[in-house]
Design a protein around this motif. Structure first.
Motif, PDB file in Angstrom:
ATOM      1  N   TYR A 202      24.134  16.450  47.525  1.00 44.02           N
ATOM      2  CA  TYR A 202      25.137  15.920  48.449  1.00 44.02           C
ATOM      3  C   TYR A 202      24.659  16.167  49.877  1.00 44.02           C
ATOM      4  CZ  TYR A 202      28.118  15.913  44.308  1.00 44.02           C
ATOM      5  OH  TYR A 202      28.623  15.686  43.049  1.00 44.02           O
ATOM      6  N   GLY A 203      24.697  15.108  50.709  1.00 50.28           N
ATOM      7  CA  GLY A 203      24.240  15.232  52.081  1.00 50.28           C
ATOM      8  C   GLY A 203      25.007  14.321  53.016  1.00 50.28           C
TER       9      GLY A 203
ATOM     10  N   VAL B 149      18.997  11.140  55.363  1.00 49.46           N
ATOM     11  CA  VAL B 149      20.137  11.934  54.909  1.00 49.46           C
ATOM     12  C   VAL B 149      19.733  13.403  54.929  1.00 49.46           C
ATOM     13  CG1 VAL B 149      21.667  12.477  52.982  1.00 49.46           C
ATOM     14  CG2 VAL B 149      21.112  10.091  53.486  1.00 49.46           C
ATOM     15  N   ASP B 150      20.568  14.242  55.532  1.00 48.10           N
ATOM     16  CA  ASP B 150      20.292  15.676  55.619  1.00 48.10           C
ATOM     17  C   ASP B 150      21.116  16.424  54.575  1.00 48.10           C
ATOM     18  OD1 ASP B 150      18.525  15.676  57.955  1.00 48.10           O
ATOM     19  OD2 ASP B 150      20.307  15.053  59.076  1.00 48.10           O
TER      20      ASP B 150
ATOM     21  N   ALA C 111      15.943  13.627  53.448  1.00 49.05           N
ATOM     22  CA  ALA C 111      15.280  12.553  52.713  1.00 49.05           C
ATOM     23  C   ALA C 111      15.380  11.246  53.484  1.00 49.05           C
ATOM     24  CB  ALA C 111      15.907  12.391  51.325  1.00 49.05           C
ATOM     25  N   GLU C 112      14.298  10.457  53.401  1.00 46.80           N
ATOM     26  CA  GLU C 112      14.250   9.122  54.004  1.00 46.80           C
ATOM     27  C   GLU C 112      14.307   8.082  52.894  1.00 46.80           C
ATOM     28  OE1 GLU C 112      11.181   6.272  56.574  1.00 46.80           O
ATOM     29  OE2 GLU C 112      10.521   8.189  55.727  1.00 46.80           O
ATOM     30  N   LEU C 113      15.168   7.086  53.069  1.00 44.72           N
ATOM     31  CA  LEU C 113      15.230   5.984  52.113  1.00 44.72           C
ATOM     32  C   LEU C 113      14.032   5.067  52.346  1.00 44.72           C
ATOM     33  CD1 LEU C 113      16.680   4.368  49.900  1.00 44.72           C
ATOM     34  CD2 LEU C 113      17.962   3.213  51.719  1.00 44.72           C
ATOM     35  N   LEU C 114      13.205   4.910  51.319  1.00 47.74           N
ATOM     36  CA  LEU C 114      12.016   4.059  51.434  1.00 47.74           C
ATOM     37  C   LEU C 114      12.319   2.613  51.075  1.00 47.74           C
ATOM     38  CD1 LEU C 114       9.270   6.373  49.875  1.00 47.74           C
ATOM     39  CD2 LEU C 114       9.849   6.048  52.300  1.00 47.74           C
ATOM     40  N   CYS C 115      12.994   2.402  49.954  1.00 51.00           N
ATOM     41  CA  CYS C 115      13.307   1.044  49.523  1.00 51.00           C
ATOM     42  C   CYS C 115      14.416   1.075  48.491  1.00 51.00           C
ATOM     43  CB  CYS C 115      12.069   0.346  48.944  1.00 51.00           C
ATOM     44  SG  CYS C 115      11.461   1.091  47.407  1.00 51.00           S
TER      45      CYS C 115
END
Length: 256
Positions: free
Chosen positions: A69-70, A108-109, A116-120
């Protein structure tokens, strides 16, 4: 075959919300296929249905605390990630909720040392994310992650190890092979002492266990792939028992 053929009613008050102690005191329903009689036992009575020469097959997968959860960086919007499969060192396949409020490149932290970074985005709500962190990822996942309990379990799990089998070994599952949760080390020792051969195999439970079947017929449903591994020794032990007419018991659907 219609998926509606499998519909049934399960009253909420009959769904157990907390695990029993000790594990092997869970209730066991026994159905005799020859007489069609049903009897109610406890799981420790499973020894009454095994004998010397039988083979018991266990799935030694270990559940990841895969639910994170972030908050979205910049807006503070709440997000939930369910990790499914590691693709690269820091890249994971995951399910993200809400699915429409984060675009590729968004962050999202989860804590000061994990983000995390959303890639696709892929099909059916699945996405790829890349993690950035300070320290050891597995330790941070254990720190921030929650066990991915089924949605019908609404009570908080006090101890993460209760959603693991006592023989869990290899990290990788997004859910537990639940049929094996009722074994204790003492019960396994008793079974092996009876002359039952215990065989370990591996199947990591994946997306398919969370995805409802939306199609009208079973044949139209597309299954999600899952990683598995069976050693030559395990395979030969099972094949030898079947050749010789000895009982082979797969503990749960993942072992089968």
């Amino acid at each position: 075959m219609k998926t509606s053929d499998f519909d049934y009613n399960l009253p909420e008050e009959l769904i157990a919300q907390t695990p029993i102690e000790p594990r092997d005191h869970s209730r066991l329903l026994v159905y005799d296929r020859e007489t069609q009689e049903v009897s109610h036992r406890h799981f420790y009575d499973v020894t009454d249905y095994l004998k010397q020469g039988d083979v018991l097959v266990l799935n030694e997968t270990k559940v990841l605390p895969a639910r994170l959860y972030g908050k979205k960086r910049g807006t503070g919007t709440d997000f939930e990630f369910l990790l499914l499969k590691r693709l690269k060192l820091d890249v994971w396949e995951a399910i993200m909720r809400p699915g429409k409020k984060l675009k590729p490149g968004g962050w999202v932290d989860f804590g000061g040392d994990l983000c995390a970074e959303l890639l696709c985005k892929k099909e059916d709500g699945v996405c790829e994310v890349r993690f950035r962190y300070d320290g050891v990822f597995e330790e941070l996942l254990d720190k921030y992650g929650n066990m991915p309990l089924p949605p019908y379990i609404t009570k908080r799990l006090e101890r993460k190890e209760r959603y693991q089998t006592v023989y869990a070994k290899e990290d990788g599952s997004a859910a537990a092979p639940t049929a094996g949760l009722h074994f204790t080390p003492e019960l396994l020792d008793k079974i092996e002492g009876m002359g039952v051969t215990v065989v370990k195999i591996l199947l990591h439970v994946g997306l398919g266990t969370f995805r409802p079947m939306k199609e009208e017929t079973v044949e139209e449903h597309v299954m999600h792939s899952e990683y598995y591994s069976v050693s030559p020794q395990a395979a030969e032990t099972v094949k030898a028992a079947k050749r010789e007419g000895r009982l082979v018991v797969g503990m749960g659907t993942t072992s089968v």
